[in-house]
Design an enzyme around this catalytic site. Structure first.
Site, short mmCIF file in Angstrom:
data_model
loop_
_atom_site.label_atom_id
_atom_site.label_comp_id
_atom_site.label_asym_id
_atom_site.label_seq_id
_atom_site.Cartn_x
_atom_site.Cartn_y
_atom_site.Cartn_z
N ARG A 63 0.81 -1.22 0.00
CA ARG A 63 0.00 0.00 0.00
C ARG A 63 0.85 1.26 0.00
NH1 ARG A 63 -1.33 1.79 4.75
NH2 ARG A 63 -2.22 -0.07 5.70
N TYR A 116 -15.78 20.79 -11.55
CA TYR A 116 -16.32 19.45 -11.80
C TYR A 116 -17.36 19.15 -10.72
CZ TYR A 116 -15.81 14.30 -12.20
OH TYR A 116 -16.00 12.95 -12.35
N ASP A 188 -7.33 21.85 -10.43
CA ASP A 188 -7.66 20.68 -11.22
C ASP A 188 -7.24 20.98 -12.66
OD1 ASP A 188 -8.90 18.72 -12.79
OD2 ASP A 188 -10.66 18.57 -11.48
N LYS A 213 -8.37 10.29 -17.50
CA LYS A 213 -8.67 10.94 -18.77
C LYS A 213 -7.50 10.77 -19.74
CE LYS A 213 -12.49 11.99 -16.77
NZ LYS A 213 -12.79 13.18 -16.01
#
Ligand code: PLP
Length: 396
Positions: A63, A116, A188, A213
């Site tokens: 992790r 967003y 962002d 994206k």
């Protein structure tokens, strides 16, 4: 240009298209194989009790990082030009982690009205529950943001161009105001990617992106990342570890693979996007094209001043027509899928309406709106497909 290191040759200066090919790769660490392999793992064994108890190994637990996640984080650190990058399982988790890393109960944040929508949802629900207040601001406010600061304003959240509506933001003006008031800036940057805009160069403290994206680029992976400056890196890294965020190894590998072609794909998304946007602007049914790369767009001057390129995502405002006509236009398209997300090789088209989510500004475009993602298909085929779409729209 960023500093790049090829195995054994030391730091050298390359242009960004070279960097995306080289960054985070070390073939001779992996028997000469060109790509960093997928390390799957939770347990990492220590040869001695001392190493285990003292966390002295390079890797301690899956992790907390693997050679695969390190390769991607290292490459993205180089592209962003900050102090370090953390990887998250999605773009949204990059947003929430970045915000949480700079606020505490009693703080206030300023968020662009064009953010967003899941960013707004986080601020209005989880963040509000923690006692952090959000004020939304007009995305094109520029230095006028000055008047919105309160003594407890800890962060300003930017996104340029805005989601769905594509307003450009004056990043340097907003950053200057935030610095004056001691607030962190978070941006962002999913639309431009570090290929076309590097937030840290404009003074932004935390730069984040949905790797889902353009980085992944094939609609087959979910990933996010956050890059921080020296000042914000320790608290970001700490919180990221505390929250236990780790993207899946397959998605990290796919993101590394996507990175190698990011610059050429974006160039194609841009040239096709511009060609199609210019064509759309001449269509009788199109009232406006919302794309800062296009001459005449209200955000064009800022885009030209600050950005090195444009991706293939923009919207159009149609002249008033019925929802049925819009549906006939979109549904009949052969080459444009109807679906959320974007940045893959394929074109997409979705009708949308921001009017219900805005609070600081009014969204009144004057007609139905459709967002396009221009994919890697031949733009002439895309134009022909859209032309047939307008014929359907007209006959409805
Ligand atoms: C899609 C998107 C995100 C979220 O990314 P996910 O990986 O889907 O969580 C964040 N910001 C912007 C601008 C986006 O378009």
């Amino acid at each position: 240009m960023v500093k790049s290191k090829k195995d054994g040759t030391g730091p050298r200066n390359f242009r960004i298209a070279t960097d995306v090919v080289l960054a985070g790769r070390a073939p001779f660490k992996f028997e000469g194989f060109v790509n960093t392999p997928i390390f799957r793992g939770s347990t990492v064994l220590s040869p001695t009790v001392d190493q285990f108890l003292g966390h002295k190994g390079r890797y301690v637990y899956g992790r907390r990082g693997t050679p695969t996640t390190d390769a991607l984080a290292e490459a993205l650190t180089q592209l962003e030009g900050g102090a370090g990058v953390v990887l998250t399982p999605s773009g949204l988790s990059a947003i929430t982690t970045a915000i949480l890393s700079v606020v505490k109960t009693g703080d206030h944040v300023l968020v662009t009205d064009s953010a967003y929508n899941p960013t707004r949802n986080f601020c209005n629900t989880a963040l509000a529950k923690l006692g952090v207040e959000t004020t939304y601001y007009d995305p094109v406010i520029g230095s006028g943001i000055e008047t919105l600061f309160k003594p407890n304003t800890r962060a300003v959240f930017l996104e340029a161009p805005g989601s769905l509506s594509f307003e450009m933001q004056d990043v340097p003006a907003i950053v200057a105001a935030a610095q004056k008031h001691g607030a962190a800036t978070i941006m962002d940057n999913t639309w431009a990617t570090p290929i076309y805009f590097r937030p840290h160069e404009f003074g932004v403290d935390l730069s984040l992106e949905a790797g889902t994206k353009y980085l992944g680029g094939h609609a087959d992976a979910n990933l996010g990342w956050i890059s921080a400056t020296e000042q914000y890196w320790p608290q970001l890294k700490d919180l990221h570890g505390t929250l236990g965020l780790c993207p899946g190894p397959e998605d990290v590998f796919l993101s590394l693979r996507g990175l190698r072609t990011l610059a050429v794909r974006l160039e194609r998304h841009m040239t096709s996007g511009l060609k199609i946007a210019r064509w759309l602007k001449t269509r009788p049914k199109v009232a406006r094209v919302l794309y800062a790369a296009l001459e005449g767009d209200p955000g064009h001057a800022i885009w030209k001043r600050d950005f090195k390129g444009a991706s293939g995502l923009f919207s159009i405002v149609l002249k008033p027509c019925s929802p049925e006509a819009v549906a006939a236009f979109v549904e009949g398209l052969e080459l444009f899928g109807i679906g959320a997300s974007w940045g893959g090789f394929e074109s997409l088209a979705i009708p949308f309406d921001c009017s219900k989510v805005r609070t600081a500004t009014k969204w009144q475009p004057g007609g139905p709106t459709v967002r396009f993602h221009i994919g890697l298909e031949d733009p002439e085929d895309l134009i022909a497909d859209l032309e047939r779409g307008f014929a359907r729209l007209n006959s409805n």
